[in-house]
Design an enzyme around this catalytic site. Sequence first.
Site, PDB file in Angstrom:
ATOM      1  N   CYS A  73       0.974  -1.328   0.009  1.00  0.00           N
ATOM      2  CA  CYS A  73       0.022  -0.132  -0.026  1.00  0.00           C
ATOM      3  C   CYS A  73       0.957   1.327  -0.073  1.00  0.00           C
ATOM      4  O   CYS A  73       1.839   1.247   0.658  1.00  0.00           O
ATOM      5  CB  CYS A  73      -0.763   0.046   0.932  1.00  0.00           C
ATOM      6  SG  CYS A  73      -1.919   1.485   1.380  1.00  0.00           S
ATOM      7  N   CYS A  77       0.637   4.878   7.018  1.00  0.00           N
ATOM      8  CA  CYS A  77       0.124   4.593   8.260  1.00  0.00           C
ATOM      9  C   CYS A  77       1.158   3.837   9.218  1.00  0.00           C
ATOM     10  O   CYS A  77       1.437   2.518   8.858  1.00  0.00           O
ATOM     11  CB  CYS A  77      -1.174   3.863   8.164  1.00  0.00           C
ATOM     12  SG  CYS A  77      -2.346   4.581   6.880  1.00  0.00           S
ATOM     13  N   CYS A  80       0.897   0.180  10.318  1.00  0.00           N
ATOM     14  CA  CYS A  80       0.149  -0.927   9.267  1.00  0.00           C
ATOM     15  C   CYS A  80       1.192  -1.803   8.718  1.00  0.00           C
ATOM     16  O   CYS A  80       1.983  -1.367   7.874  1.00  0.00           O
ATOM     17  CB  CYS A  80      -0.556  -0.525   8.334  1.00  0.00           C
ATOM     18  SG  CYS A  80      -1.620  -1.437   7.264  1.00  0.00           S
ATOM     19  N   CYS A 117     -16.499  -8.814   5.871  1.00  0.00           N
ATOM     20  CA  CYS A 117     -15.866  -7.585   5.790  1.00  0.00           C
ATOM     21  C   CYS A 117     -14.782  -7.859   4.749  1.00  0.00           C
ATOM     22  O   CYS A 117     -13.839  -8.578   5.085  1.00  0.00           O
ATOM     23  CB  CYS A 117     -15.477  -7.008   6.847  1.00  0.00           C
ATOM     24  SG  CYS A 117     -16.802  -6.863   8.198  1.00  0.00           S
ATOM     25  N   CYS A 148     -19.529  -5.809   3.893  1.00  0.00           N
ATOM     26  CA  CYS A 148     -18.738  -4.227   4.497  1.00  0.00           C
ATOM     27  C   CYS A 148     -17.385  -4.498   3.697  1.00  0.00           C
ATOM     28  O   CYS A 148     -16.956  -5.595   3.590  1.00  0.00           O
ATOM     29  CB  CYS A 148     -18.512  -4.530   6.167  1.00  0.00           C
ATOM     30  SG  CYS A 148     -17.399  -3.181   6.506  1.00  0.00           S
ATOM     31  N   CYS A 208     -19.146   2.501   9.254  1.00  0.00           N
ATOM     32  CA  CYS A 208     -18.450   1.787  10.162  1.00  0.00           C
ATOM     33  C   CYS A 208     -16.881   2.784  10.211  1.00  0.00           C
ATOM     34  O   CYS A 208     -16.301   2.699   9.518  1.00  0.00           O
ATOM     35  CB  CYS A 208     -17.994   0.497   9.724  1.00  0.00           C
ATOM     36  SG  CYS A 208     -16.980  -0.559  10.768  1.00  0.00           S
ATOM     37  N   ARG A 280     -17.459  -2.135  18.158  1.00  0.00           N
ATOM     38  CA  ARG A 280     -16.731  -3.432  18.022  1.00  0.00           C
ATOM     39  C   ARG A 280     -15.504  -3.538  18.783  1.00  0.00           C
ATOM     40  O   ARG A 280     -14.642  -2.595  18.483  1.00  0.00           O
ATOM     41  CB  ARG A 280     -16.591  -3.623  16.466  1.00  0.00           C
ATOM     42  CG  ARG A 280     -15.935  -4.956  16.148  1.00  0.00           C
ATOM     43  CD  ARG A 280     -15.655  -4.734  14.636  1.00  0.00           C
ATOM     44  NE  ARG A 280     -16.751  -4.284  13.809  1.00  0.00           N
ATOM     45  CZ  ARG A 280     -17.750  -5.153  13.342  1.00  0.00           C
ATOM     46  NH1 ARG A 280     -17.817  -6.379  13.672  1.00  0.00           N
ATOM     47  NH2 ARG A 280     -18.747  -4.620  12.521  1.00  0.00           N
TER      48      ARG A 280
HETATM   49  N1  SAM Z   1      -6.675   0.563   3.387  1.00  0.00           N
HETATM   50  C1  SAM Z   1      -7.703   0.793   3.844  1.00  0.00           C
HETATM   51  C2  SAM Z   1      -7.717   1.954   4.837  1.00  0.00           C
HETATM   52  O1  SAM Z   1      -6.857   2.191   5.403  1.00  0.00           O
HETATM   53  O2  SAM Z   1      -8.959   2.610   4.984  1.00  0.00           O
HETATM   54  C3  SAM Z   1      -8.547  -0.270   4.611  1.00  0.00           C
HETATM   55  C4  SAM Z   1      -7.780  -1.484   5.333  1.00  0.00           C
HETATM   56  S1  SAM Z   1      -6.871  -0.740   6.779  1.00  0.00           S
HETATM   57  C5  SAM Z   1      -5.798  -2.100   7.237  1.00  0.00           C
HETATM   58  C6  SAM Z   1      -8.065  -0.713   7.788  1.00  0.00           C
HETATM   59  C7  SAM Z   1      -7.970  -0.195   9.388  1.00  0.00           C
HETATM   60  O3  SAM Z   1      -7.389  -1.345  10.241  1.00  0.00           O
HETATM   61  C8  SAM Z   1      -7.175   0.947   9.516  1.00  0.00           C
HETATM   62  O4  SAM Z   1      -7.712   2.032   9.341  1.00  0.00           O
HETATM   63  C9  SAM Z   1      -6.645   0.833  11.188  1.00  0.00           C
HETATM   64  O5  SAM Z   1      -7.581   1.379  11.958  1.00  0.00           O
HETATM   65  C10 SAM Z   1      -6.842  -0.677  11.265  1.00  0.00           C
HETATM   66  N2  SAM Z   1      -5.390  -1.329  11.309  1.00  0.00           N
HETATM   67  C11 SAM Z   1      -4.417  -1.617  10.715  1.00  0.00           C
HETATM   68  N3  SAM Z   1      -3.212  -1.979  11.301  1.00  0.00           N
HETATM   69  C12 SAM Z   1      -3.595  -2.199  12.496  1.00  0.00           C
HETATM   70  C13 SAM Z   1      -2.790  -2.808  13.661  1.00  0.00           C
HETATM   71  N4  SAM Z   1      -1.461  -3.091  13.449  1.00  0.00           N
HETATM   72  N5  SAM Z   1      -3.038  -2.601  14.829  1.00  0.00           N
HETATM   73  C14 SAM Z   1      -4.348  -2.187  14.924  1.00  0.00           C
HETATM   74  N6  SAM Z   1      -5.594  -1.839  14.032  1.00  0.00           N
HETATM   75  C15 SAM Z   1      -4.925  -1.791  12.824  1.00  0.00           C
HETATM   76 FE1  SF4 Z   2      -2.556   1.240   3.318  1.00  0.00          FE
HETATM   77 FE2  SF4 Z   2      -2.556   0.044   5.843  1.00  0.00          FE
HETATM   78 FE3  SF4 Z   2      -2.860   2.542   5.428  1.00  0.00          FE
HETATM   79 FE4  SF4 Z   2      -4.899   0.941   5.036  1.00  0.00          FE
HETATM   80  S1  SF4 Z   2      -4.109   1.197   7.136  1.00  0.00           S
HETATM   81  S2  SF4 Z   2      -4.422   2.953   3.898  1.00  0.00           S
HETATM   82  S3  SF4 Z   2      -3.709  -0.739   4.085  1.00  0.00           S
HETATM   83  S4  SF4 Z   2      -1.103   1.671   4.856  1.00  0.00           S
END
Ligand code: SAM
Ligand code: SF4
Length: 334
Positions: A73, A77, A80, A117, A148, A208, A280
């Site tokens: 990606c 973040c 992530c 989801c 979802c 959500c 949740r």
């Molecule tokens: N890429 C899309 C986005 O960011 O909107 C969807 C997938 S993203 C993985 C969905 C959510 O998962 C993130 O917004 C974050 O809140 C949560 N998330 C991701 N990695 C995480 C982690 N290591 N621990 C807890 N929550 C996590």
């Molecule tokens: Fe990409 Fe992870 Fe951020 Fe979602 S949370 S936008 S998958 S880097």
Amino acid sequence: MSITLDSAPSTPRIAPHTPPSALRHDWTRDDIATLLALPFAELIFRAASLHRTYFNPNTVQISTLLSIKTGGCPEDCGYCPQSAHFDAGVPASKLMDLEPVLQAARAARDAGASRFCMGAAWRSPKDHDLDRVAAMVEGVKALGMETCVTLGMLRPDQATRLKSAGLDYYNHNLDTSPEFYGDIITTRTYQDRLDTLAAVRDAGISVCCGGIIGMGEDLDDRAGLLATLASLNPHPESVPINALVRVAGTKLDHAAPLDPLDFVRMIAAARITMPASMVRLSAGRESLSDEAQALCFLAGANSIFYGDTLLTTANPAIARDNALFDKLGITKQA
Ligand code: SAM
Ligand code: SF4
Ligand code: DTB
């Protein structure tokens, strides 16, 4: 003497008959910081009382997640494992084909999930990919499940496209307070996220939206996240509260561990500020004891992710969750 338990389903008890004015959208950050700092027993009592006003407290809705497009990606973040900015050992893969997605949805349905989801590691979907996701939504709906998806940022026309495919919920998290956000993500703004949420809401899709705790934020940031969520009108129908899953290679790998009682407090404050929403208990359950999860349910959590993996990280095994539900007398929402 026989005791009769209320066996009503976990659909809102009074929400459909409650005038919107009964739900507050003017919670200040200070109000919420005060809630979060209440003596534990006081906080849980208030949250549990509201929980049973709006819902059957013995019923939990379960959703199963599938990563339909993993890794690589472009966003940064800090939490992530799927970000291309980090090497967390998650290889990038292409969008899955329809049939294996439907197979996973069938398995989730047969294991008892009511919602499926699907998550994609995108900044935002390309239109040709959105057509393929729309076909997945149609296929999962046809299995009799709620749907979802979480695909990153959406334009209004893309939200409308998903709505016409029959999408029930779109997940897009604010993650933290507006002030702390820039410490975690630099490649999209807080306002970008609010714009996507508005597009989803305007398309008639249920929202959500929640966040993550344990990223180094302070109590005021947790209050700021909840104040922003509760200022949305209507409140998000579903509010995922995630505890950071610390993944080696990500920016937040070495964040200080979260005290499970602080997770419980966050759940309680979400329940109090958004009483008619599903709250949740999301990522982070794998490292929570049964006792800590029981406190989360007592504090108003009424939904979980179910199945051995979240998107890329571990979640409790189904057998462990079923044993916990049995111990607590919790039934799954049909
Ligand atoms: N890429 C899309 C986005 O960011 O909107 C969807 C997938 S993203 C993985 C969905 C959510 O998962 C993130 O917004 C974050 O809140 C949560 N998330 C991701 N990695 C995480 C982690 N290591 N621990 C807890 N929550 C996590
Ligand atoms: Fe990409 Fe992870 Fe951020 Fe979602 S949370 S936008 S998958 S880097
Ligand atoms: C949400 O708030 N939590 C879920 C879901 N929405 C998409 C995702 C949690 C992901 C945890 C890290 C992983 O498994 O990759």
